[in-house]
Design an enzyme around this catalytic site. Structure first.
Site, PDB file in Angstrom:
ATOM      1  N   TYR A 131      35.390  55.265  42.987  1.00 14.55           N
ATOM      2  CA  TYR A 131      36.283  54.164  42.598  1.00 14.55           C
ATOM      3  C   TYR A 131      37.582  54.722  42.006  1.00 14.55           C
ATOM      4  O   TYR A 131      38.688  54.316  42.405  1.00 14.55           O
ATOM      5  CB  TYR A 131      35.570  53.253  41.592  1.00 14.55           C
TER       6      TYR A 131
HETATM    7  N1  LIG Z   1      35.687  45.663  35.332  1.00 20.84           N
HETATM    8  C1  LIG Z   1      36.341  46.517  34.570  1.00 20.84           C
HETATM    9  O1  LIG Z   1      35.909  46.865  33.454  1.00 20.84           O
HETATM   10  C2  LIG Z   1      37.665  47.075  35.055  1.00 20.84           C
HETATM   11  C3  LIG Z   1      38.323  48.005  34.260  1.00 20.84           C
HETATM   12  C4  LIG Z   1      39.582  48.463  34.661  1.00 20.84           C
HETATM   13  C5  LIG Z   1      40.145  47.994  35.839  1.00 20.84           C
HETATM   14  N2  LIG Z   1      39.479  47.104  36.622  1.00 20.84           N
HETATM   15  C6  LIG Z   1      40.110  46.625  37.852  1.00 20.84           C
HETATM   16  O2  LIG Z   1      40.472  45.273  37.676  1.00 20.84           O
HETATM   17  C7  LIG Z   1      40.210  44.557  38.881  1.00 20.84           C
HETATM   18  C8  LIG Z   1      40.031  43.081  38.583  1.00 20.84           C
HETATM   19  O3  LIG Z   1      38.879  42.908  37.792  1.00 20.84           O
HETATM   20  P1  LIG Z   1      38.132  41.491  37.798  1.00 20.84           P
HETATM   21  O4  LIG Z   1      36.924  41.634  36.958  1.00 20.84           O
HETATM   22  O5  LIG Z   1      39.140  40.432  37.553  1.00 20.84           O
HETATM   23  O6  LIG Z   1      37.703  41.483  39.337  1.00 20.84           O
HETATM   24  P2  LIG Z   1      36.923  40.419  40.227  1.00 20.84           P
HETATM   25  O7  LIG Z   1      36.595  39.189  39.457  1.00 20.84           O
HETATM   26  O8  LIG Z   1      35.822  41.198  40.885  1.00 20.84           O
HETATM   27  O9  LIG Z   1      38.043  40.034  41.301  1.00 20.84           O
HETATM   28  C9  LIG Z   1      38.330  40.801  42.416  1.00 20.84           C
HETATM   29  C10 LIG Z   1      38.755  39.843  43.506  1.00 20.84           C
HETATM   30  O10 LIG Z   1      39.134  40.602  44.674  1.00 20.84           O
HETATM   31  C11 LIG Z   1      38.747  39.842  45.787  1.00 20.84           C
HETATM   32  N3  LIG Z   1      38.616  40.606  47.026  1.00 20.84           N
HETATM   33  C12 LIG Z   1      37.654  41.518  47.340  1.00 20.84           C
HETATM   34  N4  LIG Z   1      37.817  41.958  48.582  1.00 20.84           N
HETATM   35  C13 LIG Z   1      38.901  41.308  49.092  1.00 20.84           C
HETATM   36  C14 LIG Z   1      39.561  41.335  50.353  1.00 20.84           C
HETATM   37  N5  LIG Z   1      39.128  42.108  51.358  1.00 20.84           N
HETATM   38  N6  LIG Z   1      40.644  40.539  50.546  1.00 20.84           N
HETATM   39  C15 LIG Z   1      41.089  39.728  49.555  1.00 20.84           C
HETATM   40  N7  LIG Z   1      40.496  39.661  48.330  1.00 20.84           N
HETATM   41  C16 LIG Z   1      39.411  40.439  48.106  1.00 20.84           C
HETATM   42  C17 LIG Z   1      37.402  39.262  45.394  1.00 20.84           C
HETATM   43  O11 LIG Z   1      37.124  38.141  46.196  1.00 20.84           O
HETATM   44  P3  LIG Z   1      35.658  37.832  46.842  1.00 20.84           P
HETATM   45  O12 LIG Z   1      35.075  36.727  46.034  1.00 20.84           O
HETATM   46  O13 LIG Z   1      36.024  37.398  48.217  1.00 20.84           O
HETATM   47  O14 LIG Z   1      34.860  39.096  46.807  1.00 20.84           O
HETATM   48  C18 LIG Z   1      37.642  38.886  43.933  1.00 20.84           C
HETATM   49  O15 LIG Z   1      38.070  37.563  43.785  1.00 20.84           O
HETATM   50  C19 LIG Z   1      38.973  45.250  39.437  1.00 20.84           C
HETATM   51  O16 LIG Z   1      38.877  45.077  40.836  1.00 20.84           O
HETATM   52  C20 LIG Z   1      39.195  46.686  39.072  1.00 20.84           C
HETATM   53  O17 LIG Z   1      39.874  47.377  40.095  1.00 20.84           O
HETATM   54  C21 LIG Z   1      38.252  46.633  36.245  1.00 20.84           C
END
Ligand SMILES: NC(=O)c1ccc[n+]([C@@H]2O[C@H](COP(=O)([O-])OP(=O)(O)OC[C@H]3O[C@@H](n4cnc5c(N)ncnc54)[C@H](OP(=O)(O)O)[C@@H]3O)[C@@H](O)[C@H]2O)c1
Length: 217
Positions: A131
């Site tokens: 990742y």
């Molecule tokens: N979790 C952590 O602690 C953390 C820490 C640092 C940074 N981050 C980053 O922050 C980001 C956002 O976090 P979050 O918790 O808000 O994420 P999330 O709720 O998992 O949101 C990610 C979104 O991306 C969409 N997606 C996935 N594949 C796609 C595609 N092919 N085309 C268009 N959309 C797509 C997903 O839609 P679907 O419903 O269709 O899958 C989902 O709505 C993470 O992805 C990560 O990179 C996370």
């Protein structure tokens, strides 16, 4: 100034908060999602839903979605349950495709939701490395683009309420948490701040009002 902004991954937990904030501030928001059933929620949040799968579609289709926008935000991600293949196609490939689409369509401003640890993927815990490598490459692709970029690297995301306060620095020298609401607010503030162009920085929950923290970057 009101802008036309496309948020990629608009149904995500951080992105939904951001879409609502941008719409409340008077921006015209396009919410990119890949699932038809999510379009009504995106609309209710105040955005015009755009149905595009960032992994399945080519750069031309993504380009049509961003055409006429002033800014794009990459807030999509493959998510914790996904394997190495989707880190490549989504966390790197989707972000890079959005960079290319922005370049080809004259969209100058690009904000990236990156991650703490993306500066040193090999120093991260072993399961996180695919990742973090994908995020590092996506950030690198954006930095090489010549766009007016801002790369924001939060620590672990929580669903705690908004505080309006963070700590931000190129390197904070520690790990920690931050709420998705404060992350979203940081993006909403940074969008129009030219002082954040060309900057990559980490954010964590903290004591400094968000705007002040960003001004010090
Ligand atoms: N979790 C952590 O602690 C953390 C820490 C640092 C940074 N981050 C980053 O922050 C980001 C956002 O976090 P979050 O918790 O808000 O994420 P999330 O709720 O998992 O949101 C990610 C979104 O991306 C969409 N997606 C996935 N594949 C796609 C595609 N092919 N085309 C268009 N959309 C797509 C997903 O839609 P679907 O419903 O269709 O899958 C989902 O709505 C993470 O992805 C990560 O990179 C996370």
């Amino acid at each position: 100034m009101a802008m036309k902004v496309l948020v990629a991954g608009a149904h995500g937990k951080t992105a939904r908060r951001l879409v609502r904030m941008l719409a409340e501030s008077g921006h015209e928001v396009l919410g990119l999602v890949r699932k038809e059933e999510q379009m009504s929620n995106v609309e209710a949040d105040g955005a015009e839903p755009v149905l595009v799968d960032l992994e399945e579609e080519g750069v031309e289709t993504v380009g049509r979605a961003v055409e006429g926008c002033d800014a794009v935000v990459f807030a999509a991600g493959a998510g914790p349950g996904s394997g190495a293949a989707r880190k490549e196609t989504m966390d790197y490939g989707g972000a890079a495709k959005l960079v290319e689409a922005a370049e080809q369509n004259g969209v100058r401003r690009y904000l990236m939701l990156s991650s703490m640890g993306a500066n040193d993927p090999e120093g991260g815990p072993e399961p996180m490395r695919p990742y973090l490598r994908a995020k590092a490459r996506a950030d690198e692709r954006l930095r090489e683009s010549g766009l007016d970029y801002t790369i924001i690297r939060p620590g672990s995301l929580t669903d705690e309420e908004e505080t309006g306060r963070i700590e931000a620095a190129e390197s904070l020298g520690r790990r920690g948490e931050i709420s998705r609401s404060d992350v979203a607010r940081t993006f909403a503030e940074a969008l129009e701040m030219e002082s954040t162009y060309g900057k990559t920085f980490e954010i964590l929950a903290g004591e400094t009002p968000i705007r002040e923290a960003l001004e010090r970057i």
